[in-house]
Design an enzyme around this catalytic site. Structure first.
Site, PDB file in Angstrom:
ATOM      1  N   GLU A   1      39.733  48.771  47.542  1.00 35.56           N
ATOM      2  CA  GLU A   1      39.778  47.533  46.776  1.00 35.56           C
ATOM      3  C   GLU A   1      38.358  47.089  46.458  1.00 35.56           C
ATOM      4  O   GLU A   1      37.640  46.589  47.324  1.00 35.56           O
ATOM      5  CB  GLU A   1      40.502  46.423  47.549  1.00 35.56           C
ATOM      6  CG  GLU A   1      40.675  45.162  46.714  1.00 35.56           C
ATOM      7  CD  GLU A   1      40.403  43.865  47.462  1.00 35.56           C
ATOM      8  OE1 GLU A   1      40.751  42.814  46.919  1.00 35.56           O
ATOM      9  OE2 GLU A   1      39.827  43.883  48.565  1.00 35.56           O
TER      10      GLU A   1
ATOM     11  N   ASP B   1      40.903  47.379  52.195  1.00 42.63           N
ATOM     12  CA  ASP B   1      40.646  45.996  51.798  1.00 42.63           C
ATOM     13  C   ASP B   1      39.142  45.705  51.764  1.00 42.63           C
ATOM     14  O   ASP B   1      38.383  46.221  52.590  1.00 42.63           O
ATOM     15  CB  ASP B   1      41.351  45.074  52.821  1.00 42.63           C
ATOM     16  CG  ASP B   1      41.059  43.612  52.600  1.00 42.63           C
ATOM     17  OD1 ASP B   1      41.513  43.065  51.581  1.00 42.63           O
ATOM     18  OD2 ASP B   1      40.347  43.017  53.442  1.00 42.63           O
TER      19      ASP B   1
HETATM   20  N1  ZXY Z   1      41.035  32.831  50.846  1.00 43.76           N
HETATM   21  C1  ZXY Z   1      40.671  31.475  50.508  1.00 43.76           C
HETATM   22  C2  ZXY Z   1      40.694  30.745  51.826  1.00 43.76           C
HETATM   23  C3  ZXY Z   1      40.619  31.818  52.871  1.00 43.76           C
HETATM   24  C4  ZXY Z   1      41.172  33.033  52.266  1.00 43.76           C
HETATM   25  C5  ZXY Z   1      39.297  31.387  49.848  1.00 43.76           C
HETATM   26  O1  ZXY Z   1      39.041  30.435  49.179  1.00 43.76           O
HETATM   27  N2  ZXY Z   1      38.404  32.397  50.088  1.00 43.76           N
HETATM   28  C6  ZXY Z   1      37.074  32.507  49.511  1.00 43.76           C
HETATM   29  C7  ZXY Z   1      37.083  33.269  48.176  1.00 43.76           C
HETATM   30  C8  ZXY Z   1      37.922  34.548  48.262  1.00 43.76           C
HETATM   31  O2  ZXY Z   1      37.232  35.565  48.950  1.00 43.76           O
HETATM   32  C9  ZXY Z   1      37.876  36.566  49.656  1.00 43.76           C
HETATM   33  C10 ZXY Z   1      37.843  37.864  49.182  1.00 43.76           C
HETATM   34  O3  ZXY Z   1      38.408  38.883  49.923  1.00 43.76           O
HETATM   35  C11 ZXY Z   1      38.950  38.661  51.141  1.00 43.76           C
HETATM   36  C12 ZXY Z   1      39.024  37.372  51.654  1.00 43.76           C
HETATM   37  C13 ZXY Z   1      38.484  36.266  50.894  1.00 43.76           C
HETATM   38  C14 ZXY Z   1      39.416  39.748  51.852  1.00 43.76           C
HETATM   39  C15 ZXY Z   1      39.973  39.542  53.099  1.00 43.76           C
HETATM   40  C16 ZXY Z   1      40.088  38.270  53.630  1.00 43.76           C
HETATM   41  C17 ZXY Z   1      39.626  37.189  52.902  1.00 43.76           C
HETATM   42  O4  ZXY Z   1      38.536  35.094  51.336  1.00 43.76           O
HETATM   43  O5  ZXY Z   1      39.757  35.953  53.421  1.00 43.76           O
HETATM   44  O6  ZXY Z   1      40.416  40.590  53.813  1.00 43.76           O
HETATM   45  C18 ZXY Z   1      37.227  38.277  47.934  1.00 43.76           C
HETATM   46  C19 ZXY Z   1      36.331  39.341  47.942  1.00 43.76           C
HETATM   47  C20 ZXY Z   1      35.729  39.765  46.778  1.00 43.76           C
HETATM   48  C21 ZXY Z   1      35.983  39.133  45.579  1.00 43.76           C
HETATM   49  C22 ZXY Z   1      36.890  38.088  45.546  1.00 43.76           C
HETATM   50  C23 ZXY Z   1      37.510  37.669  46.726  1.00 43.76           C
HETATM   51  O7  ZXY Z   1      35.362  39.588  44.458  1.00 43.76           O
HETATM   52  O8  ZXY Z   1      34.882  40.811  46.780  1.00 43.76           O
HETATM   53  C24 ZXY Z   1      41.244  33.774  49.885  1.00 43.76           C
HETATM   54  C25 ZXY Z   1      41.613  35.166  50.238  1.00 43.76           C
HETATM   55  C26 ZXY Z   1      41.510  36.145  49.302  1.00 43.76           C
HETATM   56  O9  ZXY Z   1      41.141  33.461  48.707  1.00 43.76           O
HETATM   57  C27 ZXY Z   1      41.856  37.544  49.556  1.00 43.76           C
HETATM   58  C28 ZXY Z   1      42.374  38.016  50.756  1.00 43.76           C
HETATM   59  C29 ZXY Z   1      42.682  39.358  50.913  1.00 43.76           C
HETATM   60  C30 ZXY Z   1      42.481  40.236  49.872  1.00 43.76           C
HETATM   61  C31 ZXY Z   1      41.956  39.772  48.677  1.00 43.76           C
HETATM   62  C32 ZXY Z   1      41.648  38.441  48.521  1.00 43.76           C
HETATM   63  O10 ZXY Z   1      42.785  41.564  49.987  1.00 43.76           O
HETATM   64  O11 ZXY Z   1      41.786  40.653  47.669  1.00 43.76           O
END
Ligand code: ZXY
Ligand code: CA
Length: 551
Positions: free
Chosen positions: A287, A251
């Site tokens: 990822e 991740d």
């Molecule tokens: N979340 C919401 C609220 C909290 C969790 C949010 O708005 N987050 C900010 C924008 C998304 O960024 C995240 C990315 O990866 C993560 C995140 C995360 C990985 C994690 C835990 C996380 O917040 O909370 O293990 C992310 C990273 C990048 C990118 C885009 C997004 O290009 O490099 C989320 C959670 C998303 O949207 C998430 C969680 C787990 C994943 C994932 C995305 O494996 O791919």
């Protein structure tokens, strides 16, 4: 049946004999200088004999080429699914949700993303405890379905998560002082001193240093350059390797230095020899969300293993939705020519647990179960096409609430009871799932295209056909043929299939049952051509035939 088998043996036997004769003939023709290498050739001969002999002994085990992400499923349901569905239908493996202890998030109530906030590396989560995990891995391996673990190793929980015994298994932590005694990690193990941004969070994705050394939306960021952090992570992963898992999704790999991932991987054990051949290494897919335009690129991670190809679903979605004037005919060059990464590095998928929620990588073009007709076409095209290592998404339903392009319920966790425990996956008499589990992997068309991919594995595309618009067809050299009609007009065409003549059952509208097809029949003439007809308004406007569905 018995006669057919002995005929087959006879043919293979004759082929073996012919091959051995050919080796001998070559040997005789060699100039004397080359005869020194006779020993080698003899070895070759022996090898050829051995090959034939093994072919005599038994048919080769059919290959398995696709994995399924059983997002948020409980371990006890996955164990059952391996035995009753995945093994019999030729699935290679399952990506499971993070199995380690995570933060319990009460606001919003138990979101899916709470599992991406580790508290410890105890195997204890909403999916089940360590005993249930072990039982799942054992039972799935016993039927040849491998388990791939989602490893959250970039960070622990959010810096504002407070302190207390709030891990899902009751482990203590203090996010503010970076204290995770159940691992244990302390403040030395985090990047706070190294990160250069004012907030301590990643502020600018065009700076590769802060993307690695600062907090991803507030999640306390581990220093994987430290030996003790590398060891703790490797210990966690080795624990699962010893139980019998076959590999890992890493991740948030974009946020970890590629050389640090490399150092962690070099500490990993070989796979458990109870199920895997001696010396087998874990399968690694990292990822990395790289749609272009950011500092970090997926190619930096190739030396460590596979990488997720997020452009795949974003671009395929655009084509099938016919956005920007794109046509299925353009897919003739699908693959590296679309600036996708090399096929042997790519893990591909139409949607994933993040971008199916209308945000994240790819945005609006991503196709999901919410658009079943196009989704089945996209997944079927993916499975028919040789590019990449394929992963099928298996989702749960949630009360989607889209306003101005944003889904206000994008956080909603899996079907659960009032106490937060995940609901079982129930199976209806018709094979679909209950309790709000969507189970795309059980959709008939997807199940059969998983088989198609196994049957045509290794065969290149031959005989591409298109109508310069939204109708395409292609052959997987001598093993299978597919036709897609995403046009507004009906398709009726006589196409060269390259398949042996005979009657084939379309596996989309039906299947082969005994000596009959339950759906459409396709007659391949002696010259290899066949007539295909697909109504543009058909619920499944595509046809797939392969050599194992021949009458
Ligand atoms: N979340 C919401 C609220 C909290 C969790 C949010 O708005 N987050 C900010 C924008 C998304 O960024 C995240 C990315 O990866 C993560 C995140 C995360 C990985 C994690 C835990 C996380 O917040 O909370 O293990 C992310 C990273 C990048 C990118 C885009 C997004 O290009 O490099 C989320 C959670 C998303 O949207 C998430 C969680 C787990 C994943 C994932 C995305 O494996 O791919
Ligand atoms: Ca990091």
């Amino acid at each position: 049946m018995l006669r057919m088998r002995s005929d087959l043996r006879c043919i293979t036997g004759k082929l073996c004999f012919a091959f051995q004769q050919e080796c001998k003939r070559l040997l005789r023709r060699m100039p004397p200088s080359v005869k020194d290498n006779m020993r080698n050739l003899l070895l070759l001969l022996l090898a050829a004999f051995g090959l034939c002999w093994t072919q005599y002994k038994s048919n080769p085990k059919p290959v398995r080429t696709s994995i399924v992400h059983l997002f948020e499923w409980r371990w006890i349901d996955i164990a059952l699914e391996c035995e009753r569905y995945l093994a019999p239908n030729g699935f290679a493996g399952v990506q499971v949700s993070p199995p380690n202890e995570n933060l319990v998030v009460m606001s919003p109530w138990r979101p899916w993303w709470e599992r991406y906030q580790p508290i410890s590396y105890k195997l204890c989560s909403r999916s089940g405890n360590e005993n249930e995990f072990r039982d799942m891995v054992t039972r799935c391996n016993n039927v040849g379905v491998h388990i791939y673990v989602d490893a959250v190793i970039n960070h622990m929980c959010g810096s504002g998560a407070g302190s207390g015994y709030h891990g899902i298994c009751g482990s203590y932590f203090n996010a503010g002082s970076r204290d995770f005694p159940a691992v244990p990690y302390s403040s030395y193990d985090f990047n706070d001193r190294i990160c250069q941004t004012a907030s301590g969070d990643i502020e600018n994705y065009s700076d590769p240093i802060q993307v690695r050394n600062c907090r991803l939306s507030g999640l306390v960021d581990l220093t994987q350059r430290r030996e003790d952090v590398r060891s703790k992570i490797a210990e966690y992963m080795n624990h699962m390797i010893d139980i019998g898992v076959a590999g890992f999704r890493i991740d948030a790999s974009k946020h970890i230095w590629p050389m640090d991932i490399n150092a962690i991987l070099s500490k990993l054990n070989n796979l458990n020899t109870r199920w895997f051949t001696k010396g087998s290494r874990p399968f690694i897919y990292q990822e990395v969300i790289d749609l272009g335009g950011e500092a970090v690129r997926s190619s930096e991670y190739f030396r460590n293993g596979h990488v997720t190809e997020f452009k795949y679903g974003a671009q395929l979605g655009t084509v099938l939705r016919k956005w920007n004037g794109e046509k299925m005919a353009d897919l003739k060059s699908w693959g590296e020519n679309w600036s996708l990464m090399p096929s042997d590095k790519a893990v591909v998928f139409v949607d994933n647990h993040d971008n199916q929620r209308g945000h994240g990588a790819g945005g609006a073009s991503i196709l999901t179960f919410w658009n079943p007709r196009l989704y089945k076409m996209a997944v079927s095209f993916m499975l028919a096409h040789p590019y990449g290592f394929t992963r099928i998404m298996s989702s749960y339903w949630w009360p989607r609430d889209i306003q101005n392009g944003k889904d206000f319920n994008d956080w909603v966790g899996p079907p659960s009871n009032v106490d937060g425990s995940i609901k079982p996956v129930t199976i209806n008499p018709n094979g679909t799932c209950g309790n709000d589990w969507v189970c795309e992997h059980r959709w008939d068309q997807i199940r059969k295209m998983v088989t198609f991919r196994n049957v045509v594995y290794g065969q290149p595309i031959t005989q591409w056909w298109d109508n310069s618009n939204h109708q395409v067809a292609f052959e997987r050299d001598g093993k299978g043929f597919v036709v897609f009609n995403n046009d507004d007009r009906n398709l009726s065409a006589v196409l060269p299939t390259g398949l042996p003549p005979g009657v084939y059952c379309d596996i989309i509208s039906g299947q082969k049952e005994g000596s009959l097809c339950t759906g459409i029949q396709i007659r391949v003439a002696t010259n290899g051509t066949a007539h295909f007809q697909i109504n543009s308004r058909a619920e499944d406007p595509f046809i797939a035939i392969h050599v194992e569905a021949k009458l």
